[in-house]
Design an enzyme around this catalytic site. Structure first.
Site, PDB file in Angstrom:
ATOM      1  N   SER A  64       0.849  -1.199   0.000  1.00 13.34           N
ATOM      2  CA  SER A  64       0.000   0.000   0.000  1.00 13.34           C
ATOM      3  C   SER A  64       0.883   1.247   0.000  1.00 13.34           C
ATOM      4  CB  SER A  64      -0.952  -0.038   1.192  1.00 13.34           C
ATOM      5  OG  SER A  64      -1.898   0.993   1.110  1.00 13.34           O
ATOM      6  N   THR A  65       0.747   2.124   1.005  1.00 15.94           N
ATOM      7  CA  THR A  65       1.513   3.376   1.030  1.00 15.94           C
ATOM      8  C   THR A  65       3.020   3.121   0.910  1.00 15.94           C
ATOM      9  OG1 THR A  65      -0.139   4.121   2.593  1.00 15.94           O
ATOM     10  CG2 THR A  65       1.735   5.578   2.264  1.00 15.94           C
TER      11      THR A  65
ATOM     12  N   HIS B  52      -2.684  -1.004  -3.335  1.00 16.53           N
ATOM     13  CA  HIS B  52      -3.853  -0.138  -3.134  1.00 16.53           C
ATOM     14  C   HIS B  52      -3.686   1.131  -3.964  1.00 16.53           C
ATOM     15  CE1 HIS B  52      -4.282  -2.071   1.118  1.00 16.53           C
ATOM     16  NE2 HIS B  52      -4.836  -2.823   0.196  1.00 16.53           N
TER      17      HIS B  52
ATOM     18  N   MET C  69      -0.153   1.079   5.278  1.00 16.76           N
ATOM     19  CA  MET C  69      -0.906   1.359   6.502  1.00 16.76           C
ATOM     20  C   MET C  69      -1.960   0.271   6.727  1.00 16.76           C
ATOM     21  SD  MET C  69      -1.539   4.082   8.604  1.00 16.76           S
ATOM     22  CE  MET C  69      -2.836   4.754   9.618  1.00 16.76           C
TER      23      MET C  69
ATOM     24  N   ASP D 225      -4.386  -4.961   6.019  1.00 13.69           N
ATOM     25  CA  ASP D 225      -4.831  -5.748   4.866  1.00 13.69           C
ATOM     26  C   ASP D 225      -3.709  -6.691   4.428  1.00 13.69           C
ATOM     27  OD1 ASP D 225      -6.473  -6.624   2.789  1.00 13.69           O
ATOM     28  OD2 ASP D 225      -5.683  -5.137   1.385  1.00 13.69           O
TER      29      ASP D 225
END
Length: 359
Positions: free
Chosen positions: A175-176, A201, A294, A297
């Site tokens: 993600s991030t 994401h 973050m 998930d």
């Protein structure tokens, strides 16, 4: 969740967007100050007085565009920047330039009914900003891309590759900070590498441009997954924004299944959805890797992969831009190994080598 106070600057030439984003940010008790600017020139004047912890940045603005401003910030004082860009193909192409210049995340905004969209997406927006407030952008500096060597793309290799799968399938979730981390791994892989399925994401439209950008700098083929795509050696498929990616097997071959489905862990695509499908259908012939991001998930899905006999690894804290997802996986006991980013490509190749035709 973030447990520290932080200052946010919103730089956008639309007064409506500035007001709406400010209203959403004001709902987060951790946001201690909201600074707005209609363009980068005003932003720089305000930053001489208060330097924000996170910058939400539009790309198309008068006087100075967002990319030039972003590069200037990254050169002067690296600060987490979230790009707030229009959900168009053109917007997505420019946004990829922002990602390679050091932006940590993207928020897509439609051309029409932006107010309604921002209200609907308020929670997602706050999550992205909170994650960015914790991002260690200094990590991004070490992710600088290197040009790929000669391009042996899929076409020249396919006769050799489609004779049957003897490679393990690699599933990666991030993600991030993940866009840069994925670039680091995928550009390091040789043309003949294991089949890879990825969930990053990212909003729709942006995943296609992200895949195209990676495809242009990698020796392997990188593309946005389409339902029914075969996942073969030398190819990495990236889940399309707003769609889940799953892996199915037919005989000894891996195929992508792309579906809408409900949001899982507040995400679509969700890393858990990918990992669970791999645990169920591929089992011990898989490798699962969870990286910077973050939230949690992918943590439970990685544990399912491990229980199904797959090899699992998590990115270490020192090389993660946000140590959320890997940390949760490690706490669950889902990761057999915890590795720095620079070792991931080598680890993938060593663990995914020909599996001796177990099928």
């Amino acid at each position: 969740m973030s447990n520290h106070h932080y200052k946010v600057m919103v730089v956008d030439d639309s007064a409506v967007v500035r007001q709406n984003l400010s209203d959403i940010l004001a709902k987060d008790p951790m946001v201690e100050e909201i600074i707005t600017a209609s363009d980068p020139i005003f932003a720089m004047q305000k930053m001489q007085i208060v330097w924000p912890d996170v910058i939400v940045l539009d790309i198309e603005m008068p006087r100075m565009d967002g990319i030039s401003f972003l590069k200037k910030i990254m050169a002067e004082r690296p600060t987490p920047v979230v790009i707030c860009s229009s959900l168009t193909t053109e917007g997505a192409a420019v946004t990829m330039e922002a990602i390679s210049a050091g932006a940590v995340d993207i928020i897509g905004k439609p051309k029409l009914n932006i107010v309604g969209f921002l209200e609907e997406s308020a929670e997602t927006f706050l999550q992205i900003i909170r994650a960015a407030s914790q991002a260690r952008v200094g990590k991004l500096a070490s992710y600088t891309s290197k040009p790929a060597q000669s391009h042996y793309k899929q076409s020249s290799l396919s006769p050799l590759m489609t004779t049957g799968t003897t490679w393990k399938l690699v599933a990666i979730g991030t993600s991030t900070g993940g866009t840069n981390a994925l670039e680091t791994i995928l550009t390091a892989l040789p043309p003949l590498s294991p089949p890879i399925a990825i969930v990053q994401h990212m909003p729709e439209k942006f995943t296609e441009q992200f895949a195209k950008r990676l495809n242009s700098i990698c020796q392997i083929e990188v593309k946005e997954a389409v339902n029914g795509d075969e996942i073969i050696p030398g190819r990495a498929l990236i889940a399309p924004g707003n769609r889940h990616l799953m892996v199915r097997m037919s005989g000894a071959r891996f195929y992508a299944e792309v579906k809408e489905g409900p949001v899982v862990n507040r995400h679509r695509p969700s890393v858990d959805v990918l990992f669970r499908s791999v645990a169920q259908h591929v089992g011990q012939n898989a490798i699962g890797i969870i990286m910077t991001g973050m939230g949690d998930d992918g943590a439970r899905g990685l544990l399912e992969m491990k229980k199904a006999g797959a090899y699992t690894a998590a990115q270490d804290e020192a090389s993660s831009v946000v140590f959320g997802m890997p940390k949760e996986a490690i706490l669950l006991g889902a990761a057999e190994a915890v590795l720095p980013l620079r070792m991931m490509a080598t680890e993938i190749l060593s663990k995914a080598g020909h599996s001796g035709g177990r099928f």
